[in-house]
Design an enzyme around this catalytic site. Sequence first.
Site, PDB file in Angstrom:
ATOM      1  N   CYS A  26       0.814  -1.222   0.000  1.00  0.00           N
ATOM      2  CA  CYS A  26       0.000   0.000   0.000  1.00  0.00           C
ATOM      3  C   CYS A  26       0.846   1.270   0.000  1.00  0.00           C
ATOM      4  O   CYS A  26       0.359   2.345  -0.334  1.00  0.00           O
ATOM      5  CB  CYS A  26      -0.940   0.007   1.193  1.00  0.00           C
ATOM      6  SG  CYS A  26      -2.042  -1.400   1.182  1.00  0.00           S
ATOM      7  N   HIS A  66      -3.966   6.869   2.841  1.00  0.00           N
ATOM      8  CA  HIS A  66      -4.269   5.561   2.264  1.00  0.00           C
ATOM      9  C   HIS A  66      -5.641   5.119   2.769  1.00  0.00           C
ATOM     10  O   HIS A  66      -5.980   5.351   3.929  1.00  0.00           O
ATOM     11  CB  HIS A  66      -3.198   4.540   2.679  1.00  0.00           C
ATOM     12  CG  HIS A  66      -3.499   3.172   2.190  1.00  0.00           C
ATOM     13  ND1 HIS A  66      -3.711   2.915   0.863  1.00  0.00           N
ATOM     14  CD2 HIS A  66      -3.673   1.991   2.835  1.00  0.00           C
ATOM     15  CE1 HIS A  66      -3.994   1.633   0.711  1.00  0.00           C
ATOM     16  NE2 HIS A  66      -3.973   1.047   1.893  1.00  0.00           N
ATOM     17  N   ASN A  70      -9.972  -0.821  -0.662  1.00  0.00           N
ATOM     18  CA  ASN A  70      -8.518  -0.646  -0.571  1.00  0.00           C
ATOM     19  C   ASN A  70      -7.872  -1.129  -1.873  1.00  0.00           C
ATOM     20  O   ASN A  70      -7.919  -2.317  -2.177  1.00  0.00           O
ATOM     21  CB  ASN A  70      -8.014  -1.465   0.640  1.00  0.00           C
ATOM     22  CG  ASN A  70      -6.513  -1.359   0.844  1.00  0.00           C
ATOM     23  OD1 ASN A  70      -5.800  -0.776   0.041  1.00  0.00           O
ATOM     24  ND2 ASN A  70      -6.034  -1.939   1.931  1.00  0.00           N
TER      25      ASN A  70
HETATM   26  N1  ACO Z   1     -18.245 -10.292   7.472  1.00  0.00           N
HETATM   27  C1  ACO Z   1     -18.697 -10.685   8.680  1.00  0.00           C
HETATM   28  N2  ACO Z   1     -17.885 -11.060   9.689  1.00  0.00           N
HETATM   29  C2  ACO Z   1     -16.559 -11.028   9.455  1.00  0.00           C
HETATM   30  C3  ACO Z   1     -16.032 -10.634   8.220  1.00  0.00           C
HETATM   31  C4  ACO Z   1     -16.930 -10.268   7.206  1.00  0.00           C
HETATM   32  N3  ACO Z   1     -16.503  -9.872   5.985  1.00  0.00           N
HETATM   33  N4  ACO Z   1     -14.681 -10.676   8.280  1.00  0.00           N
HETATM   34  C5  ACO Z   1     -14.376 -11.112   9.506  1.00  0.00           C
HETATM   35  N5  ACO Z   1     -15.492 -11.326  10.211  1.00  0.00           N
HETATM   36  C6  ACO Z   1     -15.588 -11.801  11.593  1.00  0.00           C
HETATM   37  C7  ACO Z   1     -14.384 -12.624  11.962  1.00  0.00           C
HETATM   38  O1  ACO Z   1     -14.578 -13.970  11.627  1.00  0.00           O
HETATM   39  C8  ACO Z   1     -14.316 -12.395  13.449  1.00  0.00           C
HETATM   40  O2  ACO Z   1     -15.285 -13.222  14.052  1.00  0.00           O
HETATM   41  P1  ACO Z   1     -14.962 -13.947  15.469  1.00  0.00           P
HETATM   42  O3  ACO Z   1     -14.736 -12.823  16.440  1.00  0.00           O
HETATM   43  O4  ACO Z   1     -16.180 -14.755  15.714  1.00  0.00           O
HETATM   44  O5  ACO Z   1     -13.737 -14.763  15.222  1.00  0.00           O
HETATM   45  C9  ACO Z   1     -14.776 -10.982  13.599  1.00  0.00           C
HETATM   46  O6  ACO Z   1     -15.573 -10.679  12.444  1.00  0.00           O
HETATM   47  C10 ACO Z   1     -13.636  -9.986  13.670  1.00  0.00           C
HETATM   48  O7  ACO Z   1     -14.225  -8.778  13.996  1.00  0.00           O
HETATM   49  P2  ACO Z   1     -13.393  -7.575  14.567  1.00  0.00           P
HETATM   50  O8  ACO Z   1     -12.316  -8.037  15.465  1.00  0.00           O
HETATM   51  O9  ACO Z   1     -14.357  -6.580  15.090  1.00  0.00           O
HETATM   52  O10 ACO Z   1     -12.750  -7.006  13.223  1.00  0.00           O
HETATM   53  P3  ACO Z   1     -11.897  -5.713  13.150  1.00  0.00           P
HETATM   54  O11 ACO Z   1     -12.550  -4.611  13.887  1.00  0.00           O
HETATM   55  O12 ACO Z   1     -10.457  -6.002  13.461  1.00  0.00           O
HETATM   56  O13 ACO Z   1     -12.000  -5.381  11.599  1.00  0.00           O
HETATM   57  C11 ACO Z   1     -10.595  -5.396   9.659  1.00  0.00           C
HETATM   58  C12 ACO Z   1     -11.415  -6.224  10.679  1.00  0.00           C
HETATM   59  C13 ACO Z   1     -11.571  -4.535   8.902  1.00  0.00           C
HETATM   60  C14 ACO Z   1      -9.892  -6.348   8.725  1.00  0.00           C
HETATM   61  C15 ACO Z   1      -9.562  -4.518  10.408  1.00  0.00           C
HETATM   62  O14 ACO Z   1      -8.840  -5.311  11.286  1.00  0.00           O
HETATM   63  C16 ACO Z   1      -8.595  -3.784   9.480  1.00  0.00           C
HETATM   64  O15 ACO Z   1      -8.965  -2.861   8.786  1.00  0.00           O
HETATM   65  N6  ACO Z   1      -7.295  -4.136   9.535  1.00  0.00           N
HETATM   66  C17 ACO Z   1      -6.241  -3.373   8.842  1.00  0.00           C
HETATM   67  C18 ACO Z   1      -6.230  -3.543   7.349  1.00  0.00           C
HETATM   68  C19 ACO Z   1      -5.058  -2.763   6.786  1.00  0.00           C
HETATM   69  O16 ACO Z   1      -4.816  -1.635   7.127  1.00  0.00           O
HETATM   70  N7  ACO Z   1      -4.265  -3.385   5.923  1.00  0.00           N
HETATM   71  C20 ACO Z   1      -3.037  -2.719   5.481  1.00  0.00           C
HETATM   72  C21 ACO Z   1      -3.026  -2.376   4.108  1.00  0.00           C
HETATM   73  S1  ACO Z   1      -3.375  -3.726   3.026  1.00  0.00           S
HETATM   74  C22 ACO Z   1      -1.928  -4.024   2.106  1.00  0.00           C
HETATM   75  O17 ACO Z   1      -0.875  -3.553   2.342  1.00  0.00           O
HETATM   76  C23 ACO Z   1      -2.074  -5.001   0.930  1.00  0.00           C
END
Ligand code: ACO
Length: 327
Positions: free
Chosen positions: A113, A254, A284
């Site tokens: 990214c 980003h 993203n």
């Molecule tokens: N729909 C429904 N439920 C989901 C989904 C979905 N699409 N995806 C995950 N869940 C569930 C999981 O299974 C998990 O369930 P569990 O608790 O029963 O195991 C739960 O939701 C996780 O929820 P949260 O912990 O509330 O998720 P979080 O608030 O961490 O959000 C996210 C997840 C959006 C991925 C966040 O962590 C994030 O944005 N991370 C950073 C991403 C990023 O910045 N990446 C860097 C750049 S990418 C690159 O360089 C290529």
Amino acid sequence: MKYAKIIGTGSYLPERIMTNADWEKIVETSDEWIFSRTGIKERHVAAENQTTSDMIVEASKKAIEDANIDKDDIDLIIVGTITPDNAYPSTANWVQKKLGIKPIPSFDIGAACSGFLYGLTVANSMIKSGVAKTVLVAGAETMTKALNWKDRNTCVLFGDGAGVAILTATENKNEGILSTYWGADGNLGNLLMQPAGGSAMPASKETVEKNLHTVHMSGNEVFKHAVLRMQEAAMKSLELAGFSGEDVDLFIPHQANLRIINATIKRAKIPLEKTFINIENTANISAGTIPIALDQARKQSRIKKGDIVLLAAFGAGFTWGGITIKF
Ligand code: ACO
């Protein structure tokens, strides 16, 4: 002494749009979960036969026209991407061929990214040192081709597209790129990676069956680091340019997650109305995100001559970067 300024931008988003409702039909998810966690409503998806370089070529044509230059004025091509057309040659080389540009140095940067900001940083140095005069820097991804479409943790987060900026030399030190700040921490590389397809794990029947050629991410862990590094990148870049958050006319962060953006602007003291946000419609696009947003901001007249524009990114690697520009 030479300095680097942006004289043209262009962007391209594929025609096909996929909404959160479309994902609801493929994996167990909901528009409510996706939107409340990330701010994403829809994303663009490349056609089956469309490559990363195809999209860069479309964005480049617009950027070259916007810059009002001849394509043969370009003497260096840099592409930020983690979804290249092929492992080699570089996607930058395909762009050079498809644009019909004479044999000039062209290469890719794999900083996820942060790829476009790494590209701008390198272009800035090349121009300042006199190695290059006019540089095409692209950030582009076909992320949807590198996703596990059955993994709801990652598949709903990404989209496709390309953005391009053309930079050229100026003798005016009060315009163009005022500061660059970048960093990386390979110790945390395993938190966000594509495990297979390289020398660590060459492609095999097993790697394909186990979906190891796709994005693998520890979302929560990445989130925590993203918040801290985005803040650091934004604030250090401003500090190096002699500014603070109050001086920023437009912040283009980003777009990985609206919550990361909100945490960054709160810390850097940049008002929401001075922050460019398009994640709702693009998701993203990794390295493509910032150049697309930059082009959209310019086309929407959100950047005027003399404006201070701050860019900040964080991505796999981990990598991060911040750049302050005077337009
Ligand atoms: N729909 C429904 N439920 C989901 C989904 C979905 N699409 N995806 C995950 N869940 C569930 C999981 O299974 C998990 O369930 P569990 O608790 O029963 O195991 C739960 O939701 C996780 O929820 P949260 O912990 O509330 O998720 P979080 O608030 O961490 O959000 C996210 C997840 C959006 C991925 C966040 O962590 C994030 O944005 N991370 C950073 C991403 C990023 O910045 N990446 C860097 C750049 S990418 C690159 O360089 C290529």
